[in-house]
Design a protein around this motif. Structure first.
Motif, mmCIF file in Angstrom:
data_model
loop_
_atom_site.group_PDB
_atom_site.id
_atom_site.type_symbol
_atom_site.label_atom_id
_atom_site.label_comp_id
_atom_site.label_asym_id
_atom_site.label_seq_id
_atom_site.Cartn_x
_atom_site.Cartn_y
_atom_site.Cartn_z
ATOM 1 N N PRO A 240 1.553 7.833 -3.595
ATOM 2 C CA PRO A 240 1.531 6.850 -2.361
ATOM 3 C C PRO A 240 1.581 5.532 -2.759
ATOM 4 N N GLY A 241 0.477 5.181 -3.678
ATOM 5 C CA GLY A 241 0.289 3.820 -4.349
ATOM 6 C C GLY A 241 1.550 3.311 -5.273
ATOM 7 N N ILE A 242 1.880 4.395 -5.959
ATOM 8 C CA ILE A 242 3.101 3.799 -6.819
ATOM 9 C C ILE A 242 4.189 3.650 -6.023
ATOM 10 N N LEU B 146 17.463 -15.094 7.928
ATOM 11 C CA LEU B 146 16.708 -14.218 8.888
ATOM 12 C C LEU B 146 17.073 -12.679 8.309
ATOM 13 N N GLU B 147 18.165 -12.389 8.007
ATOM 14 C CA GLU B 147 18.615 -10.935 7.431
ATOM 15 C C GLU B 147 17.467 -10.848 6.316
ATOM 16 N N LEU B 148 17.429 -11.534 5.426
ATOM 17 C CA LEU B 148 16.428 -11.288 4.136
ATOM 18 C C LEU B 148 15.108 -11.513 4.441
ATOM 19 N N PHE B 149 14.452 -12.114 5.530
ATOM 20 C CA PHE B 149 13.261 -12.344 5.786
ATOM 21 C C PHE B 149 12.691 -10.780 6.464
ATOM 22 N N ILE B 150 13.800 -10.379 7.492
ATOM 23 C CA ILE B 150 13.292 -9.345 8.148
ATOM 24 C C ILE B 150 13.378 -7.841 7.269
ATOM 25 N N LEU B 151 14.445 -8.125 6.010
ATOM 26 C CA LEU B 151 14.271 -6.987 5.298
ATOM 27 C C LEU B 151 13.034 -7.112 4.333
ATOM 28 N N THR B 152 12.685 -8.008 3.780
ATOM 29 C CA THR B 152 11.528 -8.115 2.899
ATOM 30 C C THR B 152 10.183 -7.752 3.655
ATOM 31 N N LEU B 153 10.131 -8.191 5.074
ATOM 32 C CA LEU B 153 9.052 -8.188 5.989
ATOM 33 C C LEU B 153 8.736 -6.955 6.025
ATOM 34 N N PHE B 154 9.857 -6.001 6.414
ATOM 35 C CA PHE B 154 9.706 -4.753 6.570
ATOM 36 C C PHE B 154 9.268 -3.747 5.424
ATOM 37 N N LEU B 155 9.771 -4.193 4.166
ATOM 38 C CA LEU B 155 9.388 -3.500 2.975
ATOM 39 C C LEU B 155 8.073 -3.650 2.498
ATOM 40 N N ASN B 156 7.464 -5.315 2.810
ATOM 41 C CA ASN B 156 6.214 -5.788 2.619
ATOM 42 C C ASN B 156 5.219 -4.921 3.346
ATOM 43 N N LEU B 157 5.352 -5.165 4.673
ATOM 44 C CA LEU B 157 4.282 -4.277 5.508
ATOM 45 C C LEU B 157 4.315 -2.941 5.135
ATOM 46 N N MET B 158 5.409 -2.247 4.950
ATOM 47 C CA MET B 158 5.307 -0.777 4.532
ATOM 48 C C MET B 158 4.509 -0.614 3.285
ATOM 49 N N ALA B 159 4.842 -1.282 2.374
ATOM 50 C CA ALA B 159 4.324 -1.207 1.012
ATOM 51 C C ALA B 159 2.610 -1.480 1.159
ATOM 52 N N LEU B 160 2.541 -2.543 1.946
ATOM 53 C CA LEU B 160 1.087 -2.974 2.050
ATOM 54 C C LEU B 160 0.297 -1.915 2.815
ATOM 55 N N LYS B 161 0.876 -1.358 3.647
ATOM 56 C CA LYS B 161 0.332 -0.347 4.725
ATOM 57 C C LYS B 161 -0.115 0.704 3.540
ATOM 58 N N ILE B 162 0.979 1.220 2.745
ATOM 59 C CA ILE B 162 0.734 2.480 2.061
ATOM 60 C C ILE B 162 -0.166 2.109 1.069
ATOM 61 N N VAL B 163 -0.329 0.880 0.323
ATOM 62 C CA VAL B 163 -1.240 0.788 -0.763
ATOM 63 C C VAL B 163 -2.740 0.735 -0.201
ATOM 64 N N GLN B 164 -2.686 -0.059 1.151
ATOM 65 C CA GLN B 164 -4.293 -0.002 1.668
ATOM 66 C C GLN B 164 -4.588 1.697 2.070
ATOM 67 N N LYS B 165 -3.806 2.128 2.616
ATOM 68 C CA LYS B 165 -4.324 3.459 2.816
ATOM 69 C C LYS B 165 -4.757 4.398 1.880
ATOM 70 N N TYR B 166 -4.065 4.102 0.653
ATOM 71 C CA TYR B 166 -4.088 4.841 -0.539
ATOM 72 C C TYR B 166 -5.580 4.309 -0.964
ATOM 73 N N ARG B 167 -5.884 3.065 -1.178
ATOM 74 C CA ARG B 167 -6.969 2.517 -1.544
ATOM 75 C C ARG B 167 -8.412 3.276 -0.783
ATOM 76 N N GLU B 168 -8.081 3.129 0.749
ATOM 77 C CA GLU B 168 -9.225 3.535 1.532
ATOM 78 C C GLU B 168 -9.510 5.169 0.892
ATOM 79 N N LYS B 169 -8.572 5.749 0.569
ATOM 80 C CA LYS B 169 -8.795 7.179 0.477
ATOM 81 C C LYS B 169 -9.548 7.404 -0.880
ATOM 82 N N TYR B 170 -9.568 6.796 -1.773
ATOM 83 C CA TYR B 170 -10.382 6.865 -2.910
ATOM 84 C C TYR B 170 -11.504 5.914 -3.166
ATOM 85 N N GLU B 171 -11.949 5.166 -2.061
ATOM 86 C CA GLU B 171 -13.008 4.350 -2.414
ATOM 87 C C GLU B 171 -14.325 4.608 -1.438
#
Lengths: 457, 427
Positions: free
Chosen positions: A364-366, A432-457
């Protein structure tokens, strides 16, 4: 300028008085009777003298600008018939005339009248603002210094203000996002008034060349963003083909195979790749990699253009490597040692442990780090502006030139800008298209990474 | 994890498994070698293309400051001295040196050996010291970019004359100048003392460096206080609730928003709404400030977090308020970390180009900016503009500008690393 000076003077005097007064109030220099340190009384008065006066100044300034402009431009005859940009120009001219610099080049009587009026208004405005702000500052000084007493909790009040100020600072970040969203949204809205939304999202043809001035020749333009998007994805995909394996294997080698000393030199070296400005990569791509790829293609009988998607994608991939390797490295290291030990204890070799234990645990982190890298690649501008093409082609052939969202934004906005024209506004719709696209990717990535961190901390 | 326990693993280490192990390791190693070799190739390419721009070809000529040509009346009025035909002095001296008649059909080719702007050098000389008129003085004049490139060996002499930037006649003249020792190679001062120009031989990066410096100055003034205060609030004071969560997500996301979007923000808010001057360092600085704000917040929070709670508790136990504990004890201890982060964020802002394109900081600006509201360009934007020029001399200068930019970045990052090692405490 004088206003600031007067307010500051007032405030410093307030600080002095505020600091002196409590010292006079206490008897026998017994400072322990005071609620707060004397300097906090000073700060308290200082802030009350400074902040309201400054707020008043800026508010007045903001509104008076519109008011003065309105009054002055009413003096210009037939103002209703003049276009918006010309009004700005005329107003600038009036301002220059009022400052006495350029009376030679325009002696239109109405403008002279207007500029005299402007001068007069500015004078009245300056004088009144000076009076209002200084008086306000002085009145507050007198009022609040009366409030000072032994029990007055000056420190608490000052700290409360500072805390409020800190909150305001952290809201600036939110305001930036709001600013981005609003500016992109409203300009895009203006765009969609002229070009239908569905045509933009689902259109297969992109050629934004519209005549900006009437005497120019040009086609009427088409604004279908699909070929632009596919170009972006093609280049991003090529970049990922380079960056993901290289980045991932580097991370694996650094975290599990390399000696500690080797790791501490190699890791920063690879991270240099992320620190090089993208304009340098762009130059490298356009000057070295592009011709190299074309010549290699020629020698094996392939026809590759210099501005091929392959070239831009390859160089972008090199830039992305450290984003993936650093984050993945951290994530692989965060996998608890006990899991690795368990695998080794069962007799697995290093590579087997990595492939079958660590990577699945770190997956997930990767994935999060790869998503962040994709978002970075989609938004990357300089490499593609310098090394990719301009023409929007619907193709999956990496040897052809394609265009990207960022390239189109740059080409649309560099040079003539006309904010009534869909050509200029299209850049904001793409943004706007670019912003929405990257926002979506960023939020998803940040959420995944955060969840992963919590799992092993 | 059941997949591990299969026959493959239960069997003793077979040669197949050893081979797989080795292969895996080689893959990792080759990935690193690939990344590093790309880095090396990049540096070598830029350096090999750019180093030659740091020196420049000059042509040493005996210039006769002929009074009849400059100021026939002898009145020495400024206007006459300003408008005199100094180019003619240069061409006369060149023709004399090369024994060419001025009516020679190819005399214009000879004139173009010297940089077009060289008459300005002579004019300044005369204006500074009018007594020079009537004398003959040896002056090093900047050669035109084609001559410069030929001397540096970047123009192939084997191709036919029509495809060459320099003609046979010119080559003959250059060889004569060379054999008489009139061609010198000196350090290229122009690169550092002049701004942009259409003529590559007299273009420099001074204006761009100053523009970049102004941008960074504005960015520091805005983003450092706001970023540090915001971080203090979020790290030390904010209670965990929906609002602070929202601010946090916002900042994390803002750090990953493409830089070009910040440029669009700057264009529509600062230029179109607030009417700040286009192409000016103040707008550039504002945009870069907003861009580096999230990074600064994130690093400041990390360094505040690294200060142990015992410091806070100690201060509070001695009677300090929370605010006093943080501003007088925690913040000074976190400063080295904050500095490191701020410098790294600024280094990134220095190399940023895309948002500057949006706000018009790519214009041909031959003047050096004075105020932060003057039109200016920045170093990366200058690189982008020069990269568009096809002349070989500009390729060389683009690479040199990149080398200058990279050396700024190296200095900044080295400072950051130095501060980290020297002052940062490990708790």
């Amino acid at each position: 300028m004088y206003v600031f000076l007067a307010i500051l003077l007032c405030a410093f005097y307030g600080f002095y008085i505020g600091k002196k007064k409590p010292l006079k109030l206490v008897q026998n220099k017994d400072l322990s009777k005071l609620n707060s340190n004397p300097k906090y009384y000073g700060y308290y008065i200082f802030l009350w003298c400074l902040i309201p006066a400054l707020i008043t100044f800026f508010t007045l300034n903001f509104f008076s600008n519109f008011l003065i402009k309105q009054i002055v431009l009413d003096l210009v005859p037939e103002i209703e018939t003049i276009s918006k940009t010309n009004i700005e120009f005329i107003y600038d001219q009036i301002k220059i005339m009022a400052s006495g610099n350029a009376d030679a080049f325009n002696t239109d009587e109405n403008l002279m009248l207007a500029s005299d009026k402007y001068k007069e208004l500015i004078f009245i405005y300056d004088a009144s603002v000076f009076l209002i702000c200084t008086c306000l500052s002085a009145i507050l000084l007198i009022f609040f210094q009366k409030k000072i007493s032994l029990e007055f909790p000056a420190r608490k009040k000052v700290e409360k203000f500072i805390k409020f100020f800190l909150l305001i600072c952290s809201i600036v970040a939110v305001l930036t996002t709001v600013g981005i969203v609003l500016s992109l949204f409203f300009e895009s809205l203006r765009f969609f008034k002229q070009i239908s939304f569905l045509d933009f999202i689902f259109g297969f043809h992109w050629s934004p060349q519209i005549a900006i001035r009437e005497d120019q020749v040009g086609s009427s333009g088409a604004f279908g963003s699909i070929p632009v998007l596919t170009g972006t994805f093609l280049i991003t995909f090529i970049a990922m083909i380079v960056a993901v394996p290289v980045g991932l294997f580097s991370a694996i080698y650094l975290s599990d195979y390399a000696h500690k000393k080797v790791r501490s030199t190699l890791k920063p070296l690879i991270e240099i790749l992320a620190g090089i400005p993208t304009v340098v990569y762009g130059f490298f791509a356009a000057l070295t990699v592009g011709p190299f790829i074309r010549m290699t293609g020629e020698s094996i009988g392939l026809n590759i253009v210099t501005e091929s998607a392959l070239c831009a994608g390859l160089v972008m991939g090199i830039m992305i490597i450290p984003f993936i390797s650093s984050l993945s490295d951290d994530i692989i290291l965060a996998v608890p040692q006990r899991i690795k030990d368990g695998s080794y204890a069962l007799g697995a070799t290093k590579s087997e442990t990595m492939k079958k234990v660590i990577l699945p645990a770190a997956l997930p982190g990767i994935v999060g780090s790869i998503l962040l890298a994709v978002s970075r690649a989609i938004g990357e501008t300089m490499i593609v502006v310098m090394a990719a093409g301009m023409s929007a082609r619907l193709t999956a052939n990496p040897f052809e030139a394609v265009t990207t969202v960022t390239v189109q934004i740059v080409t649309l906005l560099v040079g003539d800008q006309e904010f009534d024209n869909p050509k200029t506004l299209a850049a904001f719709a793409l943004g706007l298209e670019l912003f929405i696209l990257t926002l979506f990717l960023n939020l998803m990535a940040l959420k995944i990474v955060q969840k992963y961190r919590e799992k092993y901390e | 994890m059941s997949s591990i326990i299969n026959n493959d693993i239960l069997s003793p280490i077979s040669s197949k498994r050893t081979r797989k192990e080795k292969l895996f390791k080689i893959c990792g190693l080759s990935a690193i070698i690939f990344a590093l070799s790309m880095l090396i190739i990049l540096f070598i390419t830029i350096f090999s293309k750019g180093y030659s721009a740091f020196y420049q070809t000059r042509i040493k000529l005996n210039i006769n400051f002929n009074e009849e040509l400059i100021d026939p009346t002898g009145a020495r009025e400024i206007t006459t001295l300003n408008t005199a035909d100094y180019s003619k002095l240069i061409s006369q001296s060149l023709f004399k040196f090369l024994n060419i008649d001025k009516n020679h059909p190819k005399s214009s080719e000879i004139k173009s050996l010297i940089s077009y702007n060289s008459f300005l050098t002579l004019r300044d000389r005369v204006l500074n010291d009018p007594l020079i008129i009537g004398k003959t003085v040896k002056i090093n004049l900047i050669a035109s970019d084609d001559v410069d490139q030929m001397i540096k060996g970047n123009i192939s002499l084997n191709i036919s004359e029509e495809n060459r930037k320099i003609s046979d006649f010119q080559i003959e003249a250059i060889n004569k100048l060379k054999s008489d020792g009139a061609i010198l190679t000196v350090f290229n001062k122009t690169l550092f003392t002049k701004s942009d120009s259409r003529e590559p031989e007299v273009s420099g990066v001074l204006g761009a460096i100053i523009g970049s410096f102004y941008c960074l100055f504005v960015a520091v003034c805005i983003s450092v206080p706001i970023g540090v205060f915001a971080a203090i609030f979020l790290q030390e004071f904010a209670k965990k609730n929906k609002i602070t969560d929202f601010i946090e997500i916002n900042i994390n996301n803002l750090a990953a928003v493409p830089s070009i979007v910040f440029g669009l923000l700057g264009l529509s808010v600062f230029i179109n709404f607030f009417h700040l001057p286009r192409s000016s360092p103040i707008v550039g600085g504002l945009v870069l400030a907003l861009m580096s704000l999230p990074t600064i917040v994130i690093v400041t929070r990390a360094s505040l977090l690294a200060v142990p709670d015992t410091i806070r508790d100690g201060a509070i136990a001695l009677g300090a308020s929370k605010m006093q504990a943080i501003f007088n004890q925690v913040l000074p201890l976190a400063t080295p970390g904050i500095c490191t982060g701020v410098i790294i964020a600024l280094a990134r802002a220095l190399g940023e180009t895309a948002p500057l394109l949006m706000i018009g900081m790519i214009a041909f600006i031959p003047d050096t900016p004075i105020a932060i509201t003057d039109p200016a360009t920045a170093l990366p934007a200058q690189i982008f503009m020069w990269a568009d020029h096809p002349e070989r001399a500009f390729v060389e200068r683009t690479s040199a500008a990149i080398l200058i930019l990279l050396s700024f970045l190296i200095v900044m990052n080295a400072t950051a690393i130095y501060i980290r090692h020297k002052f940062e405490k490990k708790w």
